[in-house]
Enzyme design. Structure first.
Site, mmCIF file in Angstrom:
data_model
loop_
_atom_site.group_PDB
_atom_site.id
_atom_site.type_symbol
_atom_site.label_atom_id
_atom_site.label_comp_id
_atom_site.label_asym_id
_atom_site.label_seq_id
_atom_site.Cartn_x
_atom_site.Cartn_y
_atom_site.Cartn_z
ATOM 1 N N LYS A 155 0.839 -1.209 0.000
ATOM 2 C CA LYS A 155 0.000 0.000 0.000
ATOM 3 C C LYS A 155 0.865 1.247 0.000
ATOM 4 O O LYS A 155 1.999 1.240 0.499
ATOM 5 C CB LYS A 155 -0.968 0.035 1.190
ATOM 6 C CG LYS A 155 -0.323 0.176 2.586
ATOM 7 C CD LYS A 155 -0.039 1.603 3.026
ATOM 8 C CE LYS A 155 0.841 1.660 4.256
ATOM 9 N NZ LYS A 155 1.681 2.767 4.441
ATOM 10 N N ASP A 209 -3.003 -1.312 9.460
ATOM 11 C CA ASP A 209 -3.121 -1.372 8.001
ATOM 12 C C ASP A 209 -3.698 -2.701 7.505
ATOM 13 O O ASP A 209 -3.972 -2.848 6.316
ATOM 14 C CB ASP A 209 -1.735 -1.232 7.336
ATOM 15 C CG ASP A 209 -1.069 0.102 7.619
ATOM 16 O OD1 ASP A 209 -1.772 1.053 7.997
ATOM 17 O OD2 ASP A 209 0.161 0.180 7.445
HETATM 18 P P1 ATP Z 1 3.979 0.082 8.089
HETATM 19 O O1 ATP Z 1 4.001 1.027 6.934
HETATM 20 O O2 ATP Z 1 2.826 -0.861 8.106
HETATM 21 O O3 ATP Z 1 4.203 0.696 9.421
HETATM 22 P P2 ATP Z 1 6.444 -0.863 7.039
HETATM 23 O O4 ATP Z 1 6.026 -1.065 5.638
HETATM 24 O O5 ATP Z 1 7.308 0.312 7.312
HETATM 25 O O6 ATP Z 1 5.212 -0.869 7.981
HETATM 26 P P3 ATP Z 1 6.830 -3.671 7.404
HETATM 27 O O7 ATP Z 1 7.589 -4.294 6.299
HETATM 28 O O8 ATP Z 1 5.384 -3.889 7.470
HETATM 29 O O9 ATP Z 1 7.196 -2.127 7.511
HETATM 30 O O10 ATP Z 1 7.521 -4.192 8.745
HETATM 31 C C1 ATP Z 1 7.469 -3.532 9.958
HETATM 32 C C2 ATP Z 1 8.102 -4.464 10.991
HETATM 33 O O11 ATP Z 1 7.216 -5.555 11.208
HETATM 34 C C3 ATP Z 1 9.405 -5.094 10.544
HETATM 35 O O12 ATP Z 1 10.513 -4.321 10.873
HETATM 36 C C4 ATP Z 1 9.413 -6.427 11.259
HETATM 37 O O13 ATP Z 1 10.094 -6.310 12.475
HETATM 38 C C5 ATP Z 1 7.946 -6.709 11.601
HETATM 39 N N1 ATP Z 1 7.416 -7.901 10.890
HETATM 40 C C6 ATP Z 1 6.883 -8.981 11.460
HETATM 41 N N2 ATP Z 1 6.484 -9.875 10.560
HETATM 42 C C7 ATP Z 1 6.776 -9.384 9.359
HETATM 43 C C8 ATP Z 1 6.610 -9.864 8.036
HETATM 44 N N3 ATP Z 1 6.064 -11.058 7.752
HETATM 45 N N4 ATP Z 1 7.032 -9.074 7.038
HETATM 46 C C9 ATP Z 1 7.573 -7.847 7.302
HETATM 47 N N5 ATP Z 1 7.749 -7.377 8.538
HETATM 48 C C10 ATP Z 1 7.354 -8.106 9.568
#
Ligand code: ATP
Length: 316
Positions: A27, A154
């Site tokens: 997203k 989200d």
């Molecule tokens: P958001 O925008 O939803 O806050 P993001 O896109 O910045 O998140 P994500 O890739 O969703 O970041 O990951 C956030 C944190 O979630 C990661 O640093 C990790 O520690 C944790 N996490 C747990 N499970 C997963 C997974 N399957 N994939 C990615 N991250 C995960």
């Protein structure tokens, strides 16, 4: 808004016998308005989510225990235990439905880790949809959305997909009326991630010291632009209150944003809490041109093109 998935009646009663494969998008937030910090530690959000064509894929097979294997973007940094949102989502669904959480799950990641594209939330959404079909729990969309909201703000959006308004802490989703148009994006993926809680803390700090820019207003202008087909109009309405925080934590993102606009993008913003930057372009051909020029500028780890809106977590 479209249905995220619709299993056959047989699937709902017995569960699937073969593997269930679910594709789930990343997203971006076309508008991310961050309000005051609430007493529960979350900020009040007023956001417009938009699902784009960068996907993770989760495959669920029958098993005697719950196991997870992973490949792709950032998986070397992810544990296979309860800290993984896939495992948490499987347990949450099993607990709610009163079934054993038995499945062999395999995750293929293309959405960068901690990139501001909600990859972890996407994986949780994919797990809910896949395990619901595998186990034949046949939950309603509202029930799945309720479990999703407990897993992360989200996650409900990533079950629905498309373009949607998010309020509360982002978990309360309502569809956005938009013309059936595809918007074309260039996505600049940075080296390393940014922590979402850290980005919110930095925004609070910038606001306390008066160093943050003015908060975004209502989503009206953006919602109006989505009802038209002109990307130039949409470009003028994109906005992200977390952008100042992301730029403060990672000043090099200013160079990436400038390079995208110099390459001919109509507008560029930081996606969510960053560090991914996304650029709106005029059309698919323009996206390819901007992507090539941005890649040549060497201001990020990887450049991809994507379109949106796309469906949320769906069985393929
Ligand atoms: P958001 O925008 O939803 O806050 P993001 O896109 O910045 O998140 P994500 O890739 O969703 O970041 O990951 C956030 C944190 O979630 C990661 O640093 C990790 O520690 C944790 N996490 C747990 N499970 C997963 C997974 N399957 N994939 C990615 N991250 C995960």
């Amino acid at each position: 808004m479209t249905e995220a998935w619709r299993p056959g009646d047989d699937d709902e009663r017995r569960g699937a016998t073969g593997p269930v494969r679910v594709r789930v998008p990343a997203k971006v937030n076309l508008h991310l308005g961050v309000g005051p910090l609430r007493r529960d530690g979350y900020h009040e959000l007023n956001t417009v989510y938009h699902a784009i064509s960068i996907y993770d894929e989760l495959t669920a097979r029958r098993g005697d225990t719950l196991t997870l294997t992973m490949e792709g973007e950032g998986t070397g940094e992810l544990a296979l235990d309860d800290s993984n949102l896939v495992i948490r989502a499987a347990h949450a669904l099993a607990g709610y439905a009163g079934v054993m959480p038995h499945a062999r799950l395999h995750l293929r990641k293309q959405i960068p880790l901690a990139g501001g594209l909600a990859g972890g939330s996407a994986d949780a959404a994919a797990t809910l949809v896949a395990c619901d079909a595998l186990w034949g729990t046949g939950l309603s969309r509202d029930e799945l959305a309720g479990i999703a909201a407990d897993l992360g703000s989200d996650v409900p959006f990533l079950i629905h997909g498309g373009t949607a308004l998010g309020t509360g802490r982002g978990e309360a989703i309502s569809p956005v009326l938009a013309r059936p148009t595809s918007w074309h994006w260039v996505v600049a993926i940075a080296d390393g991630g940014l922590s979402t809680p850290q980005a919110y803390r930095e925004l609070d700090r910038l606001r306390e010291t008066g160093a943050a820019g003015p908060a975004l207003g209502s989503t009206d202008a953006l919602l109006g632009a989505l009802r038209q087909r002109d990307p130039r109009v949409l470009a003028r309405t994109l906005g992200n209150d977390l952008q100042d925080a992301a730029l403060s934590l990672r000043p090099s993102l200013a160079t990436t944003l400038k390079a995208g606009e110099a390459a001919g993008a109509l507008a560029g913003i930081v996606s969510g809490s960053g560090p991914t930057c996304v650029f709106l372009t005029a059309d698919a051909a323009d996206a390819e041109r901007v992507a090539a020029e941005l890649a040549a500028a060497e201001v990020c780890r990887q450049v991809r093109t994507a379109h949106g809106p796309v469906h949320g977590a769906r069985i393929t």
